[in-house]
Design an enzyme around this catalytic site. Structure first.
Site, short mmCIF file in Angstrom:
data_model
loop_
_atom_site.label_atom_id
_atom_site.label_comp_id
_atom_site.label_asym_id
_atom_site.label_seq_id
_atom_site.Cartn_x
_atom_site.Cartn_y
_atom_site.Cartn_z
N SER A 56 8.58 -8.09 -2.07
CA SER A 56 9.83 -7.75 -2.73
C SER A 56 10.64 -8.04 -4.37
O SER A 56 9.90 -9.15 -4.77
CB SER A 56 9.77 -6.13 -1.75
OG SER A 56 10.59 -5.50 -3.23
N HIS A 63 6.68 -4.47 -5.25
CA HIS A 63 7.61 -3.44 -5.71
C HIS A 63 7.59 -3.41 -6.76
O HIS A 63 8.51 -4.06 -6.72
CB HIS A 63 8.40 -2.70 -4.80
CG HIS A 63 8.30 -2.62 -3.43
ND1 HIS A 63 8.94 -3.30 -2.37
CD2 HIS A 63 7.30 -1.75 -2.81
CE1 HIS A 63 8.26 -2.64 -1.39
NE2 HIS A 63 7.97 -2.21 -1.32
N ASP A 120 9.77 -2.50 4.03
CA ASP A 120 8.47 -2.25 4.11
C ASP A 120 7.69 -2.88 4.57
O ASP A 120 7.25 -3.94 4.04
CB ASP A 120 7.88 -2.07 2.33
CG ASP A 120 6.66 -0.84 2.30
OD1 ASP A 120 6.34 -0.15 2.80
OD2 ASP A 120 6.39 -1.23 0.60
#
Length: 227
Positions: A28, A55, A149
Site C-alpha cells: 500500500s 490499494h 490488510d
C-alpha cells in the site's frame, strides 16, 4: 543485486516446470519502490506469473499509470488484470484500482463489490482466493503499507501450504502491513527489500529449491512442512 543466472533463453532452468504456480506482491503506502525493485531484479525469462496489487483509487485516465511505471522498470511484460483472464507465466499483472481482485481456477475475477475491511482491492480477499486455488504452489510477498490488510490472508495462505515472504519492516516506508503479517507467526522469510527477488528466483526456478527452502508450518495448520 540483479539475477543473471537464467537470463539466457537456452539456459536449462529457463525451460523447466517450476513447483511454484503464482507469486503475489502486495503493498500500500510506499510500495511503489518495493514493486519496482523486485520486478527489476527478476530475470527476463522468469516463468512464473506475478500479481501486483496495491490499494488505489480510480483516476480519470485511460491508461493505468502503475502499469506504465512498472513496465519501464522491468523486462517482464506488464498489463492490467481484467476479468476472466487466464494467468500466464512470464507476465506481471497489475490489479486495477478500486476493484476487488480474486483468482478462481487460475482466472482473474475483477468486481466492483463493496470494500472488504475498508480496502479495495482487499489483500485478505485476494490471498484467501489464491490459497484455495494454488495451495502449496503459492508465494505471497507483503511489502510496505499502513494498517494490517493481508494479515488475515497470510494465515489462509500458510494453512494451505503456501509460502509467505515479508519485507523487513526496518526498511519499509510504512511498517504496519509488514508488522501485522509477521505478528501472525506465518512469515517464512523476513527479508530486506533488495534480497526478495533473489529469494523468489531461487525458490521458484532453481531445481530442487523447494526442498532446500523448506519452511516450517505452524502446528495449527496440520501440515508437516511447506512443499
Amino acid at each position: 543485486m540483479e539475477n543473471h543466472l537464467i537470463d539466457h533463453p537456452e539456459h536449462p532452468w529457463a525451460a523447466r516446470q517450476s513447483d511454484i504456480g503464482l507469486i503475489a506482491l502486495v503493498g500500500s503506502a510506499g510500495a511503489l519502490q518495493s514493486f519496482r525493485t523486485i520486478l527489476r531484479a527478476l530475470p527476463p525469462h522468469f516463468s512464473i506469473p506475478v500479481l501486483v496489487c496495491q490499494h488505489r483509487m480510480t483516476r480519470n485516465s485511460p491508461r493505468d499509470i502503475l502499469v506504465q511505471i512498472l513496465q519501464s522498470a522491468c523486462s517482464l511484460p506488464v498489463m492490467q488484470a481484467c476479468d476472466d483472464m487466464l494467468l500466464a507465466g512470464g507476465m506481471a499483472y497489475v490489479a486495477p484500482p478500486d476493484r476487488q481482485l480474486t483468482v478462481i481456477n487460475r482466472r482473474t475475477s475483477v468486481r466492483e463489490s463493496r470494500p472488504t475491511d475498508n480496502f479495495r482491492p482487499s489483500f485478505n480477499l485476494l490471498f484467501e482466493s489464491l490459497a484455495a486455488d494454488y495451495g502449496s504452489r503459492l508465494i505471497v510477498v507483503v511489502l510496505s503499507g499502513s494498517l494490517n490488510d493481508g494479515a488475515v490472508g497470510v494465515v489462509k495462505v500458510k494453512a494451505n501450504g503456501g509460502r509467505v515472504i515479508v519485507q523487513d519492516p526496518d526498511g519499509a516506508s510504512h511498517r504496519g502491513m509488514a508488522n501485522a503479517a509477521i505478528s501472525t507467526g506465518c512469515a517464512d522469510f523476513v527479508l530486506p527489500l533488495e534480497n526478495i527477488a533473489s529469494a523468489l528466483t531461487a525458490i521458484a526456478m532453481v531445481p530442487g529449491a523447494t526442498d532446500l527452502f523448506t519452511a516450517t508450518s505452524p502446528a495449527w495448520t496440520g501440515r508437516r512442512r511447506s512443499v
